[in-house]
Design an enzyme around this catalytic site. Structure first.
Site, PDB file in Angstrom:
ATOM      1  N   LEU A 190       0.863  -1.172   0.000  1.00  0.00           N
ATOM      2  CA  LEU A 190       0.000   0.000   0.000  1.00  0.00           C
ATOM      3  C   LEU A 190       0.903   1.226   0.000  1.00  0.00           C
ATOM      4  O   LEU A 190       1.918   1.263   0.699  1.00  0.00           O
ATOM      5  CB  LEU A 190      -0.904   0.026   1.235  1.00  0.00           C
ATOM      6  N   ASP A 191       0.535   2.244  -0.772  1.00  0.00           N
ATOM      7  CA  ASP A 191       1.298   3.485  -0.755  1.00  0.00           C
ATOM      8  C   ASP A 191       1.319   4.066   0.648  1.00  0.00           C
ATOM      9  O   ASP A 191       0.406   3.802   1.453  1.00  0.00           O
ATOM     10  CB  ASP A 191       0.670   4.500  -1.714  1.00  0.00           C
TER      11      ASP A 191
END
Length: 346
Positions: free
Chosen positions: A86-87
């Site tokens: 996930l960013d």
């Protein structure tokens, strides 16, 4: 009214069952010897942790790798692995496989994902137009990964299983999307904006599901740390066992094949699974499909590629049913009866 994603998802009834409709079919009667192995929930705690998974609520800020490293160090483990990056600004479901459970992280990483996204259009657009364009983005789509990504920038196909617009207010669009692993939601927003004709970008994103995990079992880093300290200082296992789940939970989306005790050691040494070793299986085993091989106690033994489908296995009395691809269980947990038989023959 558009409200922050983190609060909104608490009020959404998430229909999140990625497992296919299946029936477990018993092929043969068999018993398991209690002297070997453990049912997953009854593993001694130190072993339980090393064969566990934590469904972590990733906070905004750190990268997925950083959070995974914190969990690894917090639990004093040699390794840990997450189910898909996930960013840094993205929050939500991040299952982390612990210790030996990292051997199965690839099976979870390739499972479908589900997100709640807040998209900002660059101008106000009629809601009907927004919904119509979003409907066009279900099914197979072409995507080129963003410039900043962990994969090669080449056009590839990804499946959007569903895209539901939840709310539109001015130039803000709140939608829920269920998609194939490796889909870039930031790029999806950009492409939707191009088709609408006004441009768009991702304002905020939260993952609410990956494989069999959703928000219902999320825990925070603080929850995990507290539970670990309770165990270390007071010997209290209850909180840690509730927060850490057996790694088998991360594999429920795969078809299962259950094998005899006598077949476990051979599989752990890399042998192919033959039909006589099978006790039961799920009805949706497909030839060339991925399967999870389990002991009679419910322990995952290995990940494999099926050589027959369910009907062929049930109708056969011999032959190779699956090729072992990734051994999960240690080779010395069950006795090597195949070696004993070989020695008797000589």
């Amino acid at each position: 009214m558009i409200i922050w994603v983190g609060f909104l998802t608490n009020n959404i009834n998430v229909d999140y069952d990625l497992t296919r409709q299946r029936e477990y079919i018993l092929k043969a009667n068999a018993h398991t010897n209690p002297s070997y192995g453990f049912p997953p929930i009854k593993r001694p705690l130190s072993f339980y942790i090393r064969m566990g998974v934590v469904n972590l609520d990733k906070p905004a800020g750190p990268t997925s790798h950083e959070v995974t490293a914190w969990v690894r160090d917090m639990l004093e483990l040699p390794r840990a692995g997450h189910s898909g990056s996930l960013d840094p600004r993205v929050t939500g479901v991040l299952p982390i496989m612990l210790g030996k459970a990292t051997k199965a992280v690839s099976a979870l990483r390739l499972s479908a994902k589900e997100y709640i996204c807040l998209m900002r259009l660059h101008v106000n657009v009629p809601e009907e137009r927004v919904r119509k364009v979003c409907d066009e983005f279900t099914g197979p789509i072409y995507q080129t990964p963003p410039v900043v990504s962990a994969v090669k920038r080449a056009i590839r196909t990804r499946n959007i299983y569903s895209l539901d617009v939840l709310e539109v207010e001015d130039n803000l669009v709140l939608f829920r999307v269920r998609c194939e692993a490796g889909t870039y939601i930031r790029k999806l927003c950009h492409d939707i904006g191009l088709v609408i004709g006004c441009g768009a970008h991702m304002q905020q994103l939260r993952r609410i599901g990956t494989g069999p995990f959703d928000e219902s079992s999320l825990v925070t880093l603080h929850d995990l740390k507290d539970a670990f300290v309770f165990w270390q200082e007071n010997g209290d296992e209850e909180h840690l066992r509730r927060i850490i789940r057996p790694m088998e939970q991360a594999l429920v989306h795969l078809p299962h094949i259950t094998i005899r005790d006598s077949a476990v050691s051979a599989i752990c040494h890399g042998a192919a699974l033959t039909v006589p070793g099978i006790v039961g299986l799920d009805s949706d085993v497909q030839k060339e499909g991925d399967v999870a091989v389990f002991s009679l106690k419910g322990e995952v033994v290995a990940l494999a590629k099926a050589s027959m489908d369910s009907s062929e296995i049930l109708a056969s009395s011999s032959g190779i049913a699956a090729i072992t691809e990734r051994v999960i269980m240690d080779a010395d947990v069950y006795p090597s009866r195949w070696n004993a038989k070989r020695m008797q023959r000589t």
